[in-house]
Every structure is written in structure tokens, then in C-alpha cells.
Design an enzyme around this catalytic site. Structure first.
Site, PDB file in Angstrom:
ATOM      1  N   CYS A   1       0.070   3.727   2.780  1.00  0.00           N
ATOM      2  CA  CYS A   1       0.566   3.197   4.058  1.00  0.00           C
ATOM      3  C   CYS A   1       2.037   3.556   4.231  1.00  0.00           C
ATOM      4  O   CYS A   1       2.467   3.946   5.323  1.00  0.00           O
ATOM      5  CB  CYS A   1       0.391   1.682   4.137  1.00  0.00           C
ATOM      6  SG  CYS A   1      -1.316   1.127   4.039  1.00  0.00           S
TER       7      CYS A   1
ATOM      8  N   CYS B   1       0.831  -1.214   0.000  1.00  0.00           N
ATOM      9  CA  CYS B   1       0.000   0.000   0.000  1.00  0.00           C
ATOM     10  C   CYS B   1       0.865   1.263   0.000  1.00  0.00           C
ATOM     11  O   CYS B   1       1.555   1.543   0.981  1.00  0.00           O
ATOM     12  CB  CYS B   1      -0.902  -0.052   1.231  1.00  0.00           C
ATOM     13  SG  CYS B   1      -1.752   1.479   1.626  1.00  0.00           S
TER      14      CYS B   1
END
Length: 118
Positions: free
Chosen positions: A47, A44
């Protein structure tokens, strides 16, 4: 992860603690007044963008910071209603009190922590 109760009661961890399963998360939540849980995935991009913010909050606030890899801990993520990453959940006194989804600014997350730190 190994959590020494004497160690966690003395001070919050100065860096994010990687959680592997419900019992690890429960131990951190029980041992600390304020816990910010970062549900993330290695793949991600957002993230990864949030990583330095989470590390700073672990070092500079009274919140313990727990990181949960949703790919390795799908049941735990499902139990907390995580549908997208990053999702951040804030626990105060053992109860989940906030949840935000997506990249958040350090100021916004610090404000959430401070609001429950009294």
C-alpha cells in the site's frame, strides 16, 4: 472529510481524499464522474509502495481519488468485498466498474481510468 458540492462539481480534488465511512464515499462517488478508491492499511508495505502512484493519478487525471483505511472502515471494506490490500475499485457514473488487487503500475491504472472517462 467535508465535501462542498459546489467545490466537487467544479473540478476533481487534486489530491487523494481520505474517506471515513459509507456516506463520505457515497458523496465522492455522486459528486464525480470517475472515482478511484484505494482500500489500504497503514501497516501494508505494498500500500505504501502504491501511494505515490495514487497521488499522481489524483493530480494528473480527471478521476477523483478516495482512500479508505480498511482498519478504520472495516464495514465499508467488507461491503465492497475487500479481502486483501491494496484493493483499488473504479467507479464510473456512480457504479463500480473495475476492481484490481495488489500493486498496479501507474500505466495500468491510468488505462483503467481512461477507458471509463469518455
Amino acid at each position: 472529510m467535508t465535501v462542498d458540492s459546489a467545490e466537487t462539481n467544479a473540478a476533481t480534488p487534486p489530491e487523494p481524499v481520505h474517506v471515513d465511512g459509507r456516506s463520505d464515499l457515497d458523496t465522492i462517488v455522486e459528486a464525480n464522474d470517475i472515482v478511484l478508491v484505494d482500500f489500504y492499511a497503514d501497516w501494508c508495505g505494498p500500500c505504501r509502495m502504491l501511494e505515490p502512484v495514487v497521488e499522481t493519478l489524483a493530480a494528473d487525471t480527471e478521476a477523483a481519488v478516495a482512500k479508505v483505511d480498511v482498519d478504520a472502515n472495516q464495514r465499508l471494506a467488507d461491503a465492497h468485498g475487500v479481502r486483501g490490500v491494496p484493493t483499488l475499485a473504479l467507479f464510473a457514473d456512480g457504479e463500480q466498474v473495475e476492481e484490481v488487487v495488489g500493486v498496479q503500475s501507474e500505466d495500468r491504472l491510468r488505462s483503467l481510468i481512461d477507458r471509463h472517462a469518455e
